[in-house]
Motif scaffolding. Structure first.
Motif, PDB file in Angstrom:
ATOM      1  N   SER A 185       0.793  -1.188   0.128  1.00 33.01           N
ATOM      2  CA  SER A 185       0.235   0.029  -0.093  1.00 33.01           C
ATOM      3  C   SER A 185       0.857   1.089   0.096  1.00 33.01           C
ATOM      4  CB  SER A 185      -0.976   0.033   1.055  1.00 33.01           C
ATOM      5  OG  SER A 185      -0.048   0.111   2.356  1.00 33.01           O
ATOM      6  N   ALA A 186       2.091   1.180  -0.087  1.00 30.67           N
ATOM      7  CA  ALA A 186       3.086   2.398  -0.115  1.00 30.67           C
ATOM      8  C   ALA A 186       3.063   3.043  -1.321  1.00 30.67           C
ATOM      9  CB  ALA A 186       4.583   1.838   0.262  1.00 30.67           C
ATOM     10  N   HIS A 187       3.612   4.135  -1.199  1.00 26.51           N
ATOM     11  CA  HIS A 187       3.845   4.961  -2.646  1.00 26.51           C
ATOM     12  C   HIS A 187       4.874   4.181  -3.554  1.00 26.51           C
ATOM     13  CE1 HIS A 187       2.353   8.703  -0.727  1.00 26.51           C
ATOM     14  NE2 HIS A 187       1.590   8.637  -2.117  1.00 26.51           N
ATOM     15  N   GLY A 188       4.834   4.396  -4.591  1.00 27.03           N
ATOM     16  CA  GLY A 188       5.707   3.662  -5.681  1.00 27.03           C
ATOM     17  C   GLY A 188       6.937   4.088  -5.434  1.00 27.03           C
ATOM     18  N   THR A 189       7.431   5.301  -5.031  1.00 24.53           N
ATOM     19  CA  THR A 189       8.786   5.603  -5.037  1.00 24.53           C
ATOM     20  C   THR A 189       9.560   4.816  -3.945  1.00 24.53           C
ATOM     21  OG1 THR A 189       8.015   7.577  -3.634  1.00 24.53           O
ATOM     22  CG2 THR A 189       8.255   8.101  -5.947  1.00 24.53           C
ATOM     23  N   ASN A 190       8.755   4.373  -2.908  1.00 19.68           N
ATOM     24  CA  ASN A 190       9.525   3.700  -1.714  1.00 19.68           C
ATOM     25  C   ASN A 190      10.139   2.558  -2.066  1.00 19.68           C
ATOM     26  OD1 ASN A 190       6.814   4.217   0.646  1.00 19.68           O
ATOM     27  ND2 ASN A 190       8.092   5.639  -0.253  1.00 19.68           N
ATOM     28  N   PRO A 191       9.975   1.490  -2.980  1.00 12.94           N
ATOM     29  CA  PRO A 191      10.880   0.552  -3.386  1.00 12.94           C
ATOM     30  C   PRO A 191      11.938   0.965  -4.163  1.00 12.94           C
ATOM     31  CG  PRO A 191       8.765   0.326  -4.587  1.00 12.94           C
ATOM     32  CD  PRO A 191       8.476   1.452  -3.422  1.00 12.94           C
ATOM     33  N   MET A 229       9.508   0.803   5.113  1.00  8.48           N
ATOM     34  CA  MET A 229       9.074   2.243   4.650  1.00  8.48           C
ATOM     35  C   MET A 229       7.571   2.206   4.379  1.00  8.48           C
ATOM     36  SD  MET A 229      11.860   2.903   1.739  1.00  8.48           S
ATOM     37  CE  MET A 229      11.544   4.677   1.375  1.00  8.48           C
ATOM     38  N   LEU A 230       7.063   2.781   5.515  1.00 11.78           N
ATOM     39  CA  LEU A 230       5.594   2.916   5.656  1.00 11.78           C
ATOM     40  C   LEU A 230       4.900   4.247   5.154  1.00 11.78           C
ATOM     41  CD1 LEU A 230       3.237   0.949   6.744  1.00 11.78           C
ATOM     42  CD2 LEU A 230       3.474   2.372   8.999  1.00 11.78           C
ATOM     43  N   THR A 231       3.891   4.372   4.466  1.00 17.24           N
ATOM     44  CA  THR A 231       3.193   5.407   4.145  1.00 17.24           C
ATOM     45  C   THR A 231       1.979   5.502   5.254  1.00 17.24           C
ATOM     46  OG1 THR A 231       3.814   5.400   1.886  1.00 17.24           O
ATOM     47  CG2 THR A 231       1.939   6.758   2.426  1.00 17.24           C
ATOM     48  N   ASN A 232       1.898   6.402   5.918  1.00 18.79           N
ATOM     49  CA  ASN A 232       0.841   6.496   6.959  1.00 18.79           C
ATOM     50  C   ASN A 232       0.119   7.946   6.997  1.00 18.79           C
ATOM     51  OD1 ASN A 232      -0.859   5.386   8.848  1.00 18.79           O
ATOM     52  ND2 ASN A 232       0.706   5.704  10.242  1.00 18.79           N
ATOM     53  N   PRO A 233      -1.135   8.049   6.756  1.00 19.60           N
ATOM     54  CA  PRO A 233      -2.119   6.915   6.324  1.00 19.60           C
ATOM     55  C   PRO A 233      -1.445   6.559   5.026  1.00 19.60           C
ATOM     56  CG  PRO A 233      -3.182   8.917   7.101  1.00 19.60           C
ATOM     57  CD  PRO A 233      -1.774   9.339   6.923  1.00 19.60           C
ATOM     58  N   SER A 234      -1.955   5.295   4.616  1.00 16.82           N
ATOM     59  CA  SER A 234      -1.641   4.661   3.354  1.00 16.82           C
ATOM     60  C   SER A 234      -2.349   5.311   1.890  1.00 16.82           C
ATOM     61  CB  SER A 234      -1.784   3.071   3.463  1.00 16.82           C
ATOM     62  OG  SER A 234      -3.321   3.000   3.455  1.00 16.82           O
ATOM     63  N   MET A 259       8.801   6.679   7.890  1.00 16.10           N
ATOM     64  CA  MET A 259       7.701   7.084   7.383  1.00 16.10           C
ATOM     65  C   MET A 259       7.498   7.893   6.163  1.00 16.10           C
ATOM     66  SD  MET A 259       4.314   8.538   9.553  1.00 16.10           S
ATOM     67  CE  MET A 259       3.858   9.797   8.836  1.00 16.10           C
ATOM     68  N   ASP A 260       6.978   7.472   5.231  1.00 20.10           N
ATOM     69  CA  ASP A 260       6.670   8.409   3.989  1.00 20.10           C
ATOM     70  C   ASP A 260       5.375   9.348   4.478  1.00 20.10           C
ATOM     71  OD1 ASP A 260       5.366   9.432   1.814  1.00 20.10           O
ATOM     72  OD2 ASP A 260       6.168   7.791   0.554  1.00 20.10           O
ATOM     73  N   GLY A 261       5.938  10.604   4.588  1.00 25.16           N
ATOM     74  CA  GLY A 261       5.002  11.694   5.213  1.00 25.16           C
ATOM     75  C   GLY A 261       4.235  12.502   4.197  1.00 25.16           C
TER      76      GLY A 261
END
Length: 502
Positions: A185-191, A229-234, A259-261
């Motif tokens: 459920s993360a943003h695509g840039t994370n990986p 690497m967690l997007t929160n909220p997702s 956390m991806d802010g």
């Protein structure tokens, strides 16, 4: 192309342009036309060949030749075709395309701030440095973190910087570790960021609520795990309600929580990531704090962290030197510079203006309004569009095209038909964990009246899918061009104009 059919709703938003077509400026060119007239030369002529030698050009190439009014009308007509936040709602989920208050621009244009140069002496820069210091303090208060750098130029750049801090931290412990966990459920840039920093990426499947599966996380975290690497909220608009347990699982194995802010528009004034176990995070000033987004830019992606990561922050950092502010370059453990100068200073001014204009209560109200607006849209459409996750929505809501797909209409078709109603399309087919996703984020900028127009348009399209699916499948009908051959455009792009005889 299908005949344009007037949208069912009487929204009054659809307007025909006075000029539906505009040729290339090269095609308008006529030899000898000029948009200027210079006075007679009043100095001795110079032989360009003698002066430039081999660098001399016989002609200016294929530059267009037009009169002044032709140039003005051409570019003015093109400018009227742009969609902008000043014209209407941007329901782009995950992008937070909120309104940029004009007071931000006014403050950023104050002469002493706008003309400040990064190389001018610190003694002449105390006002500018105070702005940087105050913005840093505000962002630390908002996030609950201990230290911050404003250097990164945008969100993805902030991610990169944050994971560099993670790597430097683990290296200082004698083991850089090998992998980074990234939820689906993360943003695509994370990986991409994790891979760029030298880590292998391990995907984590979400549970039925759209959250991190704690059992799966327990299995995945080991001594080789550098971070999650967690997007929160997702990206499905869901808050990770067990975030404190996630942090405990990671910390027990020596791993860090990144956390991806990007979605802080749902948290500011309500919850602080530092309080629920986040070790490092980035912010998007061009999203949460209303500095220009997209083509306006430039962006800014500050990175905030806990004290354990402070020694590794990019150099330089801002410090007090005998009651005055200055930059410290004495950073032996720093990951080094990640941006020229000190970051995009003009964005710092705009973000601080936004924060100070709202104040703590205003920022909290902004968050509440953003969440309220998303849930208002959810309630207005959930009887017609599939809601794959019943979990409470935060700042955005994600529907599925499952019901419309039964009629052969997909999310991209609905988005294109939305253009005929005068709205910018929502985010299409993302996040990928939702098949045929319709990702909608209204932000706090929109009034109830605007939301009602959007809901009415989406409901009307849903009815059109039932009554006349081909109408939707062939949309848009009100634009200069309708459906493009996207495959050919991607594989055989025409990137420059060439004369017909070449």
């Amino acid at each position: 192309m299908s005949t344009f059919t007037t949208p069912r709703t009487t929204t009054g938003k659809v307007r025909a342009h006075q000029s539906q077509n505009e040729g290339l400026i090269f095609d308008k060119s006529s030899p000898g036309k000029r948009a200027y007239k210079l006075p007679p030369l009043d100095v001795p002529e110079i032989d360009p060949v003698a002066l430039l030698g081999d660098l001399h050009r016989e002609s200016t190439g294929n530059l267009p030749e037009l009169s002044e009014i032709e140039i003005i009308r051409h570019f003015t007509r093109l400018s009227t075709w742009n969609y902008a936040i000043d014209l209407g709602m941007y329901p782009l989920g995950s992008c937070t395309m909120k309104y940029n208050p004009r007071v931000n621009e006014l403050v950023a244009r104050i002469e002493g701030l706008a003309d400040a140069h990064p190389s001018q002496p610190e003694a002449l820069s105390q006002g500018s440095l105070e702005i940087v210091a105050l913005l840093q303090k505000c962002l630390l208060d908002i996030t609950g973190m201990d230290a911050i750098t404003l250097q990164p130029a945008a969100g993805a750049h902030g991610e990169f910087t944050g994971i560099l801090l993670v790597r430097a931290y683990h290296e200082s412990k004698g083991n850089a570790r090998k992998k980074v966990l990234v939820p689906d459920s993360a943003h695509g840039t994370n990986p991409a960021t994790a891979a760029l920093c030298g880590y292998s990426v391990q995907n984590l499947k979400s549970n039925a609520l759209g959250m991190v599966d704690l059992e799966e996380l327990e299995k995945a975290v080991d001594e080789d795990t550098a971070a999650l690497m967690l997007t929160n909220p997702s990206t499905i608009g869901v808050f990770e309600s067990e975030i404190h347990k996630i942090a405990d699982i990671l910390h027990a194995k020596g791993a860090l929580l990144y956390m991806d802010g990007a979605n802080m528009n749902a948290l500011v004034g309500k919850a602080r990531p530092g309080d629920f176990g986040v070790d490092v995070m980035h912010l998007n000033l061009h999203k949460t704090f209303s500095t220009p987004h997209g083509g306006g830019g430039p962006g800014s992606g500050p990175v905030a962290c806990k004290a354990i990561l402070e020694p590794f922050l990019p150099t330089p950092i801002l410090v007090r030197k005998e009651e005055k502010l200055g930059w410290s370059f004495d950073r032996p453990k720093s990951v080094g510079r990640v941006r020229a100068s000190y970051g995009n200073y003009g964005m710092f001014i705009r973000a601080l203006a936004y924060i100070m204009a709202n104040g703590p209560d205003g920022l909290r109200q902004t968050t509440e309004d953003a969440v309220l607006n998303a849930n208002y849209i959810r309630k207005g459409l959930e009887d017609l569009y599939e809601l794959p996750y019943k979990t409470a929505s935060m700042h955005e809501v994600v529907f599925s095209d499952k019901r419309q797909a039964a009629k052969g209409v997909r999310t991209g078709d609905i988005a294109k038909r939305l253009i005929d109603y005068g709205f910018h399309p929502y985010t299409v087919s993302f996040p990928m964990i939702v098949s045929g996703a319709l990702m909608i984020e209204p932000t706090e900028s929109e009034s109830r009246e605007e939301l009602d127009l959007f809901i009415a348009a989406m409901r009307s399209i849903a009815q059109e899918v039932e009554d006349s699916p081909e109408l939707v499948k062939n949309a848009p009908h009100s634009t200069r061009v309708s459906r493009l051959d996207e495959t050919t455009a991607a594989r055989k792009p025409v990137l420059r104009w060439k004369p017909a005889d070449k």
